[in-house]
Design a protein around this motif. Structure first.
Motif, PDB file in Angstrom:
ATOM      1  N   GLU A 288       8.806   3.809   9.416  1.00  0.00           N
ATOM      2  CA  GLU A 288      10.020   3.246   8.876  1.00  0.00           C
ATOM      3  C   GLU A 288       9.649   2.435   7.651  1.00  0.00           C
ATOM      4  OE1 GLU A 288      13.423   0.532  10.632  1.00  0.00           O
ATOM      5  OE2 GLU A 288      12.333   1.606  12.194  1.00  0.00           O
ATOM      6  N   VAL A 289       9.880   2.994   6.487  1.00  0.00           N
ATOM      7  CA  VAL A 289       9.475   2.289   5.280  1.00  0.00           C
ATOM      8  C   VAL A 289      10.589   1.347   4.843  1.00  0.00           C
ATOM      9  CG1 VAL A 289       8.688   2.565   2.910  1.00  0.00           C
ATOM     10  CG2 VAL A 289       8.160   4.304   4.620  1.00  0.00           C
TER      11      VAL A 289
ATOM     12  N   GLU B 124       0.810  -1.226   0.000  1.00  0.00           N
ATOM     13  CA  GLU B 124       0.000   0.000   0.000  1.00  0.00           C
ATOM     14  C   GLU B 124       0.842   1.274   0.000  1.00  0.00           C
ATOM     15  OE1 GLU B 124      -2.907  -0.102   3.111  1.00  0.00           O
ATOM     16  OE2 GLU B 124      -3.610  -2.073   2.459  1.00  0.00           O
ATOM     17  N   ILE B 125       1.987   1.209   0.641  1.00  0.00           N
ATOM     18  CA  ILE B 125       2.855   2.389   0.657  1.00  0.00           C
ATOM     19  C   ILE B 125       3.329   2.681  -0.762  1.00  0.00           C
ATOM     20  CG2 ILE B 125       5.009   3.339   1.576  1.00  0.00           C
ATOM     21  CD1 ILE B 125       4.597   1.394   3.980  1.00  0.00           C
TER      22      ILE B 125
ATOM     23  N   TYR C  68      13.141  -7.628  -1.038  1.00  0.00           N
ATOM     24  CA  TYR C  68      14.171  -6.912  -0.289  1.00  0.00           C
ATOM     25  C   TYR C  68      15.404  -6.675  -1.172  1.00  0.00           C
ATOM     26  CZ  TYR C  68      17.892  -5.747   2.870  1.00  0.00           C
ATOM     27  OH  TYR C  68      18.942  -5.095   3.458  1.00  0.00           O
ATOM     28  N   ILE C  69      15.860  -7.743  -1.828  1.00  0.00           N
ATOM     29  CA  ILE C  69      17.071  -7.649  -2.651  1.00  0.00           C
ATOM     30  C   ILE C  69      16.907  -6.593  -3.738  1.00  0.00           C
ATOM     31  CG2 ILE C  69      18.548  -8.910  -4.278  1.00  0.00           C
ATOM     32  CD1 ILE C  69      17.877 -11.474  -2.727  1.00  0.00           C
ATOM     33  N   THR C  70      15.741  -6.601  -4.370  1.00  0.00           N
ATOM     34  CA  THR C  70      15.533  -5.693  -5.494  1.00  0.00           C
ATOM     35  C   THR C  70      15.230  -4.270  -5.043  1.00  0.00           C
ATOM     36  OG1 THR C  70      14.741  -7.532  -6.816  1.00  0.00           O
ATOM     37  CG2 THR C  70      14.190  -5.333  -7.604  1.00  0.00           C
ATOM     38  N   MET C  71      14.346  -4.121  -4.065  1.00  0.00           N
ATOM     39  CA  MET C  71      13.899  -2.766  -3.713  1.00  0.00           C
ATOM     40  C   MET C  71      14.787  -2.066  -2.702  1.00  0.00           C
ATOM     41  SD  MET C  71       9.778  -3.197  -3.817  1.00  0.00           S
ATOM     42  CE  MET C  71       9.395  -1.457  -3.801  1.00  0.00           C
ATOM     43  N   GLU C  72      15.409  -2.823  -1.808  1.00  0.00           N
ATOM     44  CA  GLU C  72      16.243  -2.174  -0.786  1.00  0.00           C
ATOM     45  C   GLU C  72      17.711  -2.117  -1.202  1.00  0.00           C
ATOM     46  OE1 GLU C  72      15.359  -0.632   2.061  1.00  0.00           O
ATOM     47  OE2 GLU C  72      13.237  -0.985   1.646  1.00  0.00           O
TER      48      GLU C  72
ATOM     49  N   GLN D 145      10.665  -9.034   9.100  1.00  0.00           N
ATOM     50  CA  GLN D 145       9.953  -8.421   7.972  1.00  0.00           C
ATOM     51  C   GLN D 145       9.050  -9.415   7.260  1.00  0.00           C
ATOM     52  OE1 GLN D 145      13.773  -7.749   7.099  1.00  0.00           O
ATOM     53  NE2 GLN D 145      13.830  -5.540   7.383  1.00  0.00           N
ATOM     54  N   LEU D 146       9.030 -10.647   7.755  1.00  0.00           N
ATOM     55  CA  LEU D 146       8.058 -11.602   7.216  1.00  0.00           C
ATOM     56  C   LEU D 146       6.748 -11.398   7.965  1.00  0.00           C
ATOM     57  CD1 LEU D 146      10.268 -14.817   6.949  1.00  0.00           C
ATOM     58  CD2 LEU D 146       9.433 -13.414   5.058  1.00  0.00           C
ATOM     59  N   SER D 147       5.668 -11.965   7.429  1.00  0.00           N
ATOM     60  CA  SER D 147       4.387 -11.812   8.122  1.00  0.00           C
ATOM     61  C   SER D 147       4.265 -12.890   9.204  1.00  0.00           C
ATOM     62  CB  SER D 147       3.238 -11.955   7.132  1.00  0.00           C
ATOM     63  OG  SER D 147       3.122 -13.293   6.721  1.00  0.00           O
TER      64      SER D 147
END
Lengths: 260, 425
Positions: B279-280, B258-259, B387-391, B289-291
């Motif tokens: 904290e995005v 959603e962010i 995570y790997i791609t976006m962070e 960071q997993l559900s």
């Protein structure tokens, strides 16, 4: 051959009209040579059945599926929201696509972004046309031939569509020979999850070779595909395993059987 | 009196330890981000009924399905006896429910028949694991503890059933000899077969055997209850909540962040509701960071390996094993709960799960389809890719090219978008 009768949805709009259904061609269907043949075959069928359909043409952009599976939700949503803006502006209600990845994405991932459409995979659409006798394939050239069908992951397991493609093969009066791993247990072609765009990780075999070997053991002369990526992978697999099996999309099989 | 006090201590210790372990598991699951969704309750109850109670997916292999069902029903049914054992233990009574008469006899006989069936099933399971070369039981991640854990479970079950039947046999022999502390009660179709062995035993010996097996049986059950925390066998409890909370969506659906939606909408000049976020961060580098559902899945996993056996990447010799993904997540979460956040620069990504594993996935959903209790190892793989791609922006270069193409010309290949209709010509 008659020129294909294709209008963009913008052309419809200029006439103050809108087509019954939007054919979302997809990137493979637009640019990949093998997939272009499927696009053409499907359009021939649509033309022969007098379906009022439009394409987005230059206004179409990638659904974002490979970006999302590669981990880039940002790029995915850029693509998705752009497509949704376009489709909503034209008042699109119904979408058909020849690619299970586009199908899955538009059907499952667009709604929460504001894109709500009735989404059909072309095998579902073609099955309807056959049932309503809007296309006729009697006495078709596949009568009695052995055909095996490869379930695309994003059509089968991902969305539970197993029967429509098989119904089509039955209508071709061909003999379906199932692979050992079929339907829910079908083996992937190896291209999903953005693997199409990269070399596979180190292993002892290519997934599509494994699948093609299974195709070959059925003794079928044709393996029916329903996804542009599977189509490429199975074709490469056939070459790698020295097989003469023909890889054809179900739309191509119908177009051929109906002599279009 | 002393035995009652001893029993109370045993019971309180066993249950107390179990509560402590349960709290750790709950803490581990709560390391995850969003708590599971509990909408569409009816469908969720039905899913639980179908997958956990009905074990629908276990019956794809009929032999295994039936044997698994026997062990499961056996444990539920035989443990009804636990009620009587606890009352007897606390109040110094013996077979307190014998007043139920015919029904009591029927119940004891049923327990015995199930005990025998459990023994049979457990032996078959042991043979399948150790003598038959079933590939999924011999994967690299099964070396060491996971393999011995599986065998220990079978051995403990065998021992518990053995104790139960021996206890009944000794009891029944004493009943037949007219011992006043052992009035006639129950029916013993299975342990009755052991009675001839006890023919020449003295009354005292028989009482010792009966008492010893009674105590060992209840102690064994309490031990097993606490063994679960260290074992893959937790699925006997957690399969129920997991099948309740597991996704009801089509397997192909991946949720939209959603962010990101809000940001992209603003970029495109569309009306957007700003999402408040302190904290995005995107995707998962670690279990935090997993559900919670993904973590519940890790604790519910019984390491059967059907996912790995069906994985196309695994079948073709790639490093990826969906089962290992689940085992790694659980190991990491347990480590954090047990040891705290002690080691710096230690994460789920790279220290437990390598990038090579993550990039081998074709997202084909075979693992999800296979899992008898609806776990999705694939969703964890995708979270970590995110995570790997976006962070880090460190996805494989070929994928970067693909994404650059989409960004620049709206297709994963370097074609000009102007040429989208060229196929018509």
């Amino acid at each position: 051959m008659d020129r294909l009768n294709v209008k963009t949805i913008a052309e419809y709009a200029a006439e103050g009209k809108s087509p019954e259904v939007l054919f979302f061609v997809g990137c493979a269907g637009s640019f990949d040579q093998r997939a272009q043949q499927v696009t053409k075959a499907f359009v021939k069928i649509l033309n022969s059945a007098n379906i009022s359909f439009g394409v987005l043409g230059k206004e179409e952009t990638c659904t974002g599926d490979p970006a999302k599976r590669a981990g880039n939700d940002f790029l995915f949503q850029m693509q998705a929201l752009t497509n949704i803006e376009t489709m909503n502006a034209y008042g699109v209600k119904k979408v058909v696509t020849t690619c299970p990845h586009c199908f899955n994405t538009i059907k499952n991932e667009y709604p929460s972004l504001g894109g709500n459409y009735e989404v059909l995979h072309h095998t579902q659409f073609l099955k309807q046309l056959l049932e309503e006798n809007r296309i006729s394939i009697e006495g078709g050239s596949f009568k009695g031939k052995k055909i095996t069908y490869h379930d695309p992951c994003y059509l089968g397991r991902a969305n539970g569509v197993y029967e429509a493609p098989r119904e089509i093969i039955k209508k071709l009066e061909a003999e379906i020979v199932e692979m050992k791993r079929c339907k829910k247990n079908a083996l992937c072609c190896g291209a999903g999850g953005a693997q199409m765009f990269k070399e596979s990780e180190a292993g002892n075999k290519e997934i599509n070779h494994e699948r093609s070997e299974e195709v070959n053991t059925t003794g079928a002369s044709v393996v029916a595909a329903a996804c542009p990526f599977c189509n490429v992978m199975l074709n490469d697999g056939a070459t790698a395993t020295d097989s003469s099996v023909e890889v054809k999309d179900l739309a191509q099989l119908i177009a051929e059987a109906a002599d279009l | 009196m002393i035995s009652s006090i001893l029993f109370l201590i045993l019971l309180i210790t066993g249950i107390g330890l179990f509560i402590r372990n349960s709290k750790k598991i709950i803490a581990a699951i709560h390391l995850g981000t969003s708590l599971p969704i509990a909408d569409r309750k009816k469908e969720r109850w039905f899913q639980m009924l179908r997958l956990a109670f009905g074990q629908q997916k276990m019956h794809r292999n009929l032999l295994v399905g039936v044997l698994h069902l026997v062990v499961y029903l056996g444990f539920i049914i035989i443990n009804i006896e636990l009620l009587e054992i606890i009352v007897d233990g606390l109040f110094g009574t013996h077979r307190i429910l014998k007043g139920l008469g015919g029904f009591y006899n029927f119940a004891i006989a049923t327990f015995e028949v199930f005990a025998l069936l459990v023994v049979f099933s457990v032996i078959v399971f042991w043979m399948r694991r150790n003598l038959v070369r079933i590939a999924r039981f011999w994967s690299p991640e099964m070396r060491g503890w996971p393999k011995s854990d599986a065998n220990w479970i079978l051995i403990i079950e065998l021992v518990l059933m053995g104790l139960f039947l021996t206890m009944n046999a000794a009891d029944y022999t004493l009943q037949l000899r007219g011992h006043e502390a052992y009035p006639l009660a129950g029916a013993f179709p299975v342990s009755g077969l052991i009675v001839p062995i006890f023919q020449n035993f003295s009354i005292d010996t028989l009482v010792v055997i009966e008492r010893a097996t009674w105590w060992l049986h209840i102690a064994g059950i309490l031990f097993f209850l606490n063994y679960l925390y260290y074992s893959k066998h937790l699925h006997i409890l957690l399969a129920f909540p997991h099948t309740f909370y597991a996704s009801l969506e089509p397997k192909g659906k991946m949720a939209n962040n959603e962010i990101v939606t809000s940001e992209v909408k603003m970029m495109l000049g569309l009306p957007a509701e700003p999402v408040s976020s302190d904290e995005v961060s995107f995707g998962a580098r670690d279990v935090h960071q997993l559900s919670a559902l993904q973590l519940l899945g890790a604790y519910s996993c019984t390491e059967c390996g059907r996912c790995t056996a069906s994985c196309p990447a695994n079948q073709t010799g790639k490093l990826l094993s969906p089962r290992k993904i689940m085992m790694d997540v659980r190991d990491r979460a347990t480590y954090l709960v047990e040891k705290g956040d002690a080691v710096k620069d230690h994460f789920l990504l790279d220290n437990y799960i390598s990038r090579e594993e993550l990039w081998a996935c074709t997202t084909c959903n075979a693992c999800v389809e296979e899992c008898p209790i609806g776990i999705s190892p694939m969703s964890i793989i995708l979270s970590m890719r995110q995570y790997i791609t976006m962070e880090e922006a460190s996805s494989p270069s070929e994928l970067n090219s693909m994404m650059t193409n989409i960004e620049n010309n709206g297709a994963p290949w370097p074609f000009n978008n102007e040429d989208r209709l060229k196929w018509i010509d």
